[in-house]
Scaffold this motif. Structure first.
Motif, PDB file in Angstrom:
ATOM      1  N   GLN A 114      -3.392   6.193  -6.573  1.00 48.07           N
ATOM      2  CA  GLN A 114      -4.414   5.846  -5.590  1.00 48.07           C
ATOM      3  C   GLN A 114      -5.414   4.900  -6.242  1.00 48.07           C
ATOM      4  N   GLN A 140       1.178   4.180  -3.139  1.00 49.01           N
ATOM      5  CA  GLN A 140       0.873   5.589  -2.869  1.00 49.01           C
ATOM      6  C   GLN A 140       2.110   6.461  -3.013  1.00 49.01           C
ATOM      7  N   LYS A 177       0.845  -1.212   0.000  1.00 48.79           N
ATOM      8  CA  LYS A 177       0.000   0.000   0.000  1.00 48.79           C
ATOM      9  C   LYS A 177       0.872   1.251   0.000  1.00 48.79           C
TER      10      LYS A 177
END
Length: 563
Positions: A92, A87, A83
């Motif tokens: 996103q 990012q 994750k």
């Protein structure tokens, strides 16, 4: 956030353009589906830039979906790292992160549907027997003795598998396709296997877990993916992808499109091999700056923009090739040359005493933070009677090609004065400990008032104000361009891939941060290590000022030709 400049098209975009023009799809929906069994590497960055970039360029959507069908190798820590990496690269995902395990109930239902259609059966053959029955690329496989078990019995057996009545490895659920298929992937592949292990998302609900090839295509369809982009090693798997979707009652049928994976020289792209490097202590962890992981590149000072630019430059094709490490390094050089503030550091210090400079005085000199960008402003650099310079910047004797400090000759100190070396002091072993100089007080700045020309410029740090620092200088992790091809890839490790030096930096760097790469003038690009203890200055080398490896490789090739 994709880069704004216009990119050339590729065969995937041409397919998408045709699909939108024909009305096959009204919008574009992609996905990035990593398995959480390790950290992402630069090869995954190519897939991230492709999937998220296409979704963004076509005003579509891109899902982040974790392929979590093998809890034996998966960790929540890996999920969180993935994750962060996505990012950090500037993208996103659509909605919440998805997991293949979100669909375990539906997947189980589709497995039952295949059994009911006579297209799947429970097999009690051992792994060795299944391997023998599978055949070879030249010879067809042979049917399992359990292949013709009746539908009702298979339904009962699968129910008992799901209830945990069989031991791990005792049986599995296989698709009933064609043991004589020229495509090995269609020779009755395994759809479900028993795993008596806790799952990080579903807990202990399941003891049977679906295989990747069964899970992936159904997950794509359930999410409404329009174009399922994957690397070339899954090209044959497309037959199974399509077979599964063609034989279950599901409306959506995404199109799988394959592209070449990234093979970067002087490193490895296999997560299994990267994991071995970590487990065997060959590197300090998944985020070791020598690793090709996104976390390692970030720790080393690479920027998201440089990695995105690299992925754009290498392009998207169906042809496998080895990409030179120099291409990745060129991208970060181009980025940092324009954006990195300048500073001075000395990594192998030798003491300089300016004998005609007042002993109890010092001054603050103006130095630009970037020579070509006035908006970055200037900083104050202290100057005093005693300085540190690089040991390699001084010679007692040298020819005209040596543009640094030589005994009896002059050199300019960066953003400061012209100095002349007069004499040296040595220790008992003959090593120089101090260089005694005289400075010309009328030469402050870049243009000496007396008009004389000084060919060399060297950097320095005021000894009275210098701050101690550690410098980690990195080289290629492996000694050969393609270590993955070696039988023992450990044997090709570069034992000098990390050299630690102790030196000094100017005091302004006490405020350095790990998210701001710097150019140490004349030395290279560095960044404060994001794991340095509070109050300690540890700088990781991002890349040198020029591609020294290109010259080394040229010399190696020339030597091989002459031999």
């Amino acid at each position: 956030m994709a880069d704004t400049d216009v990119r050339p098209t590729n065969f995937i975009r041409q397919i998408i353009d045709a699909d939108l023009k024909s009305g096959k799809h009204q919008s574009v929906h992609t996905r990035f589906p990593p398995e959480p069994n390790g950290f992402l590497h630069i090869g995954h960055a190519k897939s991230i830039v492709l999937n998220f970039g296409i979704a963004e360029d076509y005003q579509g959507t891109c899902n982040l979906r974790f392929d979590d069908t093998n809890p034996l190798k998966e960790k929540v820590d890996y999920i969180e790292s993935i994750k962060r990496d996505v990012q950090w690269l500037g993208y996103q995902w659509q909605g919440e992160p998805r997991y293949s395990s979100n669909y375990f109930d539906q997947l189980h239902g589709y497995a039952i549907e295949l059994i009911e259609k006579g297209l799947a059966y429970v097999d009690f053959s051992t792994q060795e027997a299944m391997r023998e029955m599978r055949g070879t690329l030249k010879e067809p496989g042979s049917n399992s003795p359990y292949r013709d078990t009746g539908v009702e019995e298979n339904l009962e057996l699968f129910k008992r598998m799901t209830a945990g009545e069989f031991n791990e490895g005792e049986c599995c659920l296989r698709a009933k396709i064609d043991m004589a298929s020229p495509f090995m992937v269609l020779r009755d592949p395994v759809l479900y296997r028993i795993r008596n292990v806790h799952h990080h998302q579903t807990g202990d609900k399941w003891c049977v877990y679906p295989m990747y090839d069964f899970t992936h295509c159904i997950s794509d369809a359930l999410e409404g993916i329009t174009h399922s982009l994957c690397t070339l090693e899954f090209q044959d798997n497309r037959r199974l992808y399509d077979w599964v979707l063609d034989n279950i009652s599901i409306d959506c049928h995404p199109q799988q499109i394959e592209f070449s994976r990234l093979n970067l020289q002087y490193t490895v792209m296999s997560k299994r091999k990267l994991n071995l490097l970590v487990e065997e202590g060959k590197v300090s962890g998944w985020d070791d700056p020598r690793m090709p992981t996104i976390a390692g590149l970030k720790r080393r000072g690479y920027t998201p923009a440089s990695i995105r630019e690299f992925c754009h430059r290498i392009g998207v094709t169906k042809m496998d090739n080895q990409v030179e490490m120099g291409m990745l390094e060129a991208c970060i050089r181009d980025d940092l040359n324009a954006s990195a503030p300048r500073a001075m550091a000395v990594m192998d210090p030798v003491r300089v005493v300016i004998e005609n400079y007042p002993e109890d005085e010092s001054e603050l000199l103006d130095a630009p933070n970037h020579p070509n960008d006035e908006s970055m402003g200037t900083r104050k650099v202290p100057f005093s009677r005693e300085l540190w310079i690089e040991r390699e910047d001084f010679r007692e004797e040298a020819n005209k090609k040596f543009k640094r400090l030589v005994l009896g000759k002059e050199v300019r100190l960066r953003n400061a004065y012209v100095v002349r070396a007069d004499k040296v002091e040595k220790d008992a072993d003959g090593n120089i400990t101090t260089i005694y100089c005289h400075y010309d007080a009328e030469t402050l700045g870049r243009d000496p008032s007396d008009g004389r020309k000084v060919k060399g410029v060297i950097h320095w740090v005021s000894a009275a104000d210098a701050v101690a620092a550690e410098f980690r200088v990195y080289d290629r992790l492996f000694k050969v361009p393609n270590p993955a091809a070696e039988e023992d890839f450990f044997s090709t490790l570069n034992l000098e891939s990390l050299v630690i030096k102790q030196g000094f930096v100017e005091p302004s760097l006490q405020q350095a941060t790990s998210d701001q790469p710097l150019q140490f003038e004349r030395l290279g690009y560095y960044v404060l290590d994001n794991q340095a203890a509070e109050g300690q200055l540890v700088f990781n080398q991002t890349v040198g000022l020029r591609d020294s490896w290109a010259k080394i490789e040229q010399q190696m090739q020339q030597g091989a030709t002459e031999a």
